[in-house]
Write a protein that holds these residues in place. Structure first.
Motif, PDB file in Angstrom:
ATOM      1  N   ASP A 391       0.864  -1.180   0.000  1.00  0.00           N
ATOM      2  CA  ASP A 391       0.000   0.000   0.000  1.00  0.00           C
ATOM      3  C   ASP A 391       0.900   1.229   0.000  1.00  0.00           C
ATOM      4  O   ASP A 391       1.536   1.554   1.005  1.00  0.00           O
ATOM      5  CB  ASP A 391      -0.906  -0.003   1.234  1.00  0.00           C
ATOM      6  N   GLY A 392       0.959   1.913  -1.144  1.00  0.00           N
ATOM      7  CA  GLY A 392       1.824   3.088  -1.265  1.00  0.00           C
ATOM      8  C   GLY A 392       1.289   4.324  -0.593  1.00  0.00           C
ATOM      9  O   GLY A 392       2.023   5.300  -0.416  1.00  0.00           O
ATOM     10  N   GLY A 393       0.004   4.326  -0.213  1.00  0.00           N
ATOM     11  CA  GLY A 393      -0.576   5.470   0.473  1.00  0.00           C
ATOM     12  C   GLY A 393      -0.672   6.688  -0.411  1.00  0.00           C
ATOM     13  O   GLY A 393      -0.896   6.588  -1.619  1.00  0.00           O
ATOM     14  N   LEU A 419      -3.627  -6.511  -3.255  1.00  0.00           N
ATOM     15  CA  LEU A 419      -2.247  -6.878  -3.505  1.00  0.00           C
ATOM     16  C   LEU A 419      -1.363  -5.657  -3.694  1.00  0.00           C
ATOM     17  O   LEU A 419      -0.258  -5.595  -3.197  1.00  0.00           O
ATOM     18  CB  LEU A 419      -2.176  -7.815  -4.705  1.00  0.00           C
ATOM     19  N   THR A 420      -1.827  -4.651  -4.400  1.00  0.00           N
ATOM     20  CA  THR A 420      -1.125  -3.372  -4.497  1.00  0.00           C
ATOM     21  C   THR A 420      -2.173  -2.275  -4.580  1.00  0.00           C
ATOM     22  O   THR A 420      -3.209  -2.428  -5.233  1.00  0.00           O
ATOM     23  CB  THR A 420      -0.225  -3.293  -5.745  1.00  0.00           C
ATOM     24  N   ARG A 421      -1.903  -1.134  -3.941  1.00  0.00           N
ATOM     25  CA  ARG A 421      -2.854  -0.025  -4.013  1.00  0.00           C
ATOM     26  C   ARG A 421      -2.176   1.287  -3.625  1.00  0.00           C
ATOM     27  O   ARG A 421      -1.083   1.314  -3.064  1.00  0.00           O
ATOM     28  CB  ARG A 421      -4.067  -0.272  -3.130  1.00  0.00           C
ATOM     29  N   GLY A 452      -5.914  -6.710  -7.825  1.00  0.00           N
ATOM     30  CA  GLY A 452      -4.528  -6.644  -8.267  1.00  0.00           C
ATOM     31  C   GLY A 452      -3.951  -5.270  -8.017  1.00  0.00           C
ATOM     32  O   GLY A 452      -2.886  -5.128  -7.431  1.00  0.00           O
ATOM     33  N   TYR A 453      -4.641  -4.223  -8.451  1.00  0.00           N
ATOM     34  CA  TYR A 453      -4.273  -2.842  -8.122  1.00  0.00           C
ATOM     35  C   TYR A 453      -5.546  -2.069  -7.839  1.00  0.00           C
ATOM     36  O   TYR A 453      -6.509  -2.139  -8.596  1.00  0.00           O
ATOM     37  CB  TYR A 453      -3.507  -2.166  -9.260  1.00  0.00           C
ATOM     38  N   TYR A 454      -5.541  -1.336  -6.724  1.00  0.00           N
ATOM     39  CA  TYR A 454      -6.733  -0.618  -6.285  1.00  0.00           C
ATOM     40  C   TYR A 454      -6.329   0.800  -5.936  1.00  0.00           C
ATOM     41  O   TYR A 454      -5.426   1.008  -5.108  1.00  0.00           O
ATOM     42  CB  TYR A 454      -7.314  -1.317  -5.057  1.00  0.00           C
ATOM     43  N   ASP A 477      -8.087  -5.659 -11.803  1.00  0.00           N
ATOM     44  CA  ASP A 477      -6.697  -5.279 -12.017  1.00  0.00           C
ATOM     45  C   ASP A 477      -6.512  -3.815 -12.390  1.00  0.00           C
ATOM     46  O   ASP A 477      -5.442  -3.401 -12.761  1.00  0.00           O
ATOM     47  CB  ASP A 477      -6.069  -6.159 -13.087  1.00  0.00           C
ATOM     48  N   GLU A 478      -7.556  -3.017 -12.269  1.00  0.00           N
ATOM     49  CA  GLU A 478      -7.443  -1.588 -12.482  1.00  0.00           C
ATOM     50  C   GLU A 478      -7.741  -0.910 -11.160  1.00  0.00           C
ATOM     51  O   GLU A 478      -7.440  -1.421 -10.100  1.00  0.00           O
ATOM     52  CB  GLU A 478      -8.383  -1.145 -13.590  1.00  0.00           C
ATOM     53  N   TYR A 479      -8.308   0.299 -11.188  1.00  0.00           N
ATOM     54  CA  TYR A 479      -8.634   0.973  -9.945  1.00  0.00           C
ATOM     55  C   TYR A 479     -10.140   1.139  -9.837  1.00  0.00           C
ATOM     56  O   TYR A 479     -10.863   1.130 -10.840  1.00  0.00           O
ATOM     57  CB  TYR A 479      -7.939   2.318  -9.842  1.00  0.00           C
ATOM     58  N   ILE A 480     -10.613   1.296  -8.619  1.00  0.00           N
ATOM     59  CA  ILE A 480     -12.037   1.498  -8.367  1.00  0.00           C
ATOM     60  C   ILE A 480     -12.205   2.811  -7.630  1.00  0.00           C
ATOM     61  O   ILE A 480     -11.497   3.068  -6.676  1.00  0.00           O
ATOM     62  CB  ILE A 480     -12.608   0.357  -7.513  1.00  0.00           C
TER      63      ILE A 480
END
Length: 480
Positions: A391-393, A419-421, A452-454, A477-480
């Motif tokens: 989580d990159g914040g 998994l990543t966001r 996958g990425y949020y 696998d994209e963003y929401i």
């Protein structure tokens, strides 16, 4: 004639009396041996505190295999200080086991039962000197192994600067939830009241802790500065944990108090690099951190190349475990947070019920946050909580690149895997590999989703490309 003789004798006597104290209080310099020049390290410390250090500094060579026990509550307190030109070194000499100091058998419980306490000293090195708890301490325990504290409770407070602790093994007793292997804080040696410092020389800065082995301490390394206000120049500056050689940390936590293998607060320029944290935390009932850095407004920090494996496979757990949790760097001011090349792997959290796990979290909104080339792999988590890989914040510029998140497994009746966001004004998310992660117990139900990425914010610019997200059921696998 007789009168002249007595006059001569009186002059000689007075000169002798004058010279004796001058000799007794000559500053220490050169190389000293223990045992030899001094029977013990503690005898050397006593003389050093009395005499001070002279030209060229002083090096105490302590024979391999030497052992001793603290004889009082204050026997290990160093009040002397070195300088760049006149440094103080205690180091192992010869082949064999490291010299070993055993803690005092405490008779009165305090919050500052420490072994080697450096009170405002600068340019002091301990190299290959081991510390251990006293087996006689079964109700009152040692709080600190090595401690860096302030010289005075009144101004000038005089912090510790350019102190190095390296190549040492520190073993306390984690039954004591206050036990810390290496400790640096904003108070004096005999009280824990925080000081209101007024000058950068009052901070504990430019200290280095590396190549140490720390075990059976509730927390391994704690570095706590002053809660400074803007412009934050009174934070501790440029301390290093690892860098010159990674610290190895095992067997921490396991109780009702928040557990942190490495903890830093009120720091700027802190570097936590190359450390290996491998521990069961069974018995913990609240938050557990491998690395936790907190409150460093507009600060820079590097958390790089650390390897973390934690396990809580038995019992039940309802709180949260973090591999890395960084909150330093909030309030962007041309500052940078780097969380790169870390590995969080083989964590077994099959004892979780509603607890959650985040392998890598950045919670500091710096101007630039780089979360690059990290690996989160082969971690197992049970229960209904949330699994988060990376989580990159938030940041003005957030870069999440070249990371690998694979082989992770979540079991449980419900929950999610992020998994990543990230969430930021400008996000660059590229060349990440997210694959072979599974949500086994309830795969196929609407309450069990792997992202996958949020992106949980509203970025103004998103650069998303060259990512590989596959072999993860129910992937978004994209963003929401």
């Amino acid at each position: 004639m007789r009168q002249n003789f007595f006059r001569f004798f009186s002059i000689v006597f007075l000169l002798a009396m004058f010279l004796v104290p001058q000799y007794s209080f000559a500053q220490l310099s050169g190389t000293k041996t223990i045992p030899g020049d001094y029977a013990t390290i503690l005898a050397a410390v006593t003389d050093l505190n009395t005499q001070g250090v002279g030209a060229g500094g002083v090096t105490f060579n302590v024979a391999a295999g030497h052992t001793e026990t603290l004889t009082s509550e204050t026997a290990g307190t160093i009040t002397a200080t070195g300088t760049l030109a006149n440094q103080i070194v205690f180091q192992k000499s010869g082949a064999g086991a490291n010299p070993l100091i055993t803690a005092y058998a405490w008779t009165v419980a305090t919050a500052f039962d420490g072994m080697i306490k450096i009170a405002g000293g600068d340019y002091i090195t301990f190299d290959g000197i081991d510390l251990q708890e006293n087996a006689a301490n079964t109700t009152i325990y040692t709080d600190w192994g090595y401690a860096l504290v302030k010289a005075s409770a009144t101004t000038p407070f005089n912090g510790c600067q350019f102190v190095t602790i390296k190549n040492s093994a520190i073993t306390l007793n984690k039954t004591n939830t206050s036990s810390i292997g290496i400790y640096s804080a904003n108070h004096i040696a005999t009280a824990t009241t925080s000081l209101t410092i007024t000058d950068p020389t009052d901070a504990n800065s430019n200290n280095k802790f590396f190549s140490n082995t720390i075990g059976n301490c509730y927390s391994a390394i704690t570095i706590a500065g002053y809660a400074a206000s803007t412009p934050f120049t009174l934070y501790d500056q440029n301390n290093e944990v690892g860098v010159g050689g990674g610290n190895t940390i095992t067997n921490f936590g396991g109780g009702t108090v928040s557990a942190r293998a490495i903890y830093g607060i009120y720091q700027n320029g802190l570097k936590i690099i190359g450390n290996n944290i491998n521990s069961s935390v069974v018995g913990s009932t609240t938050t557990v951190y491998g690395i936790f850095t907190n409150t460093g407004t507009s600060s820079n920090i590097d958390i790089n190349s650390n390897t973390i494996s934690l396990s809580l496979a038995t019992g039940t757990y309802t709180s949260t475990v973090y591999g890395i949790n960084n909150a330093i760097g909030s309030t962007a001011a041309s500052n940078t947070v780097n969380i790169n090349n870390n590995i969080v792997q083989n964590c077994d959290f099959s004892g979780f019920t509603t607890g959650g796990f985040t392998a890598i979290l950045n919670a500091g909104s710096a101007a630039t946050v780089n979360v690059n080339s990290n690996t989160v792999s082969n971690n197992i988590m049970a229960g209904t909580g949330t699994f988060t890989g990376i989580d990159g914040g938030s940041a003005t510029n957030l870069n999440i690149t070249l990371n690998t998140v694979n082989g992770n497994q979540k079991t449980g009746a419900s929950g999610s895997m992020f998994l990543t966001r990230g969430s930021t004004a400008i996000v660059t998310y590229h060349s990440n590999n997210v694959y072979n992660n599974s949500f086994t117990a309830s795969s196929g139900t609407s309450s069990c989703i792997i992202y996958g990425y949020y992106n949980f914010g509203s970025p103004t610019v998103e650069n998303i490309y060259n990512n590989n997200i596959y072999d993860c059921p129910i992937v978004k696998d994209e963003y929401i």
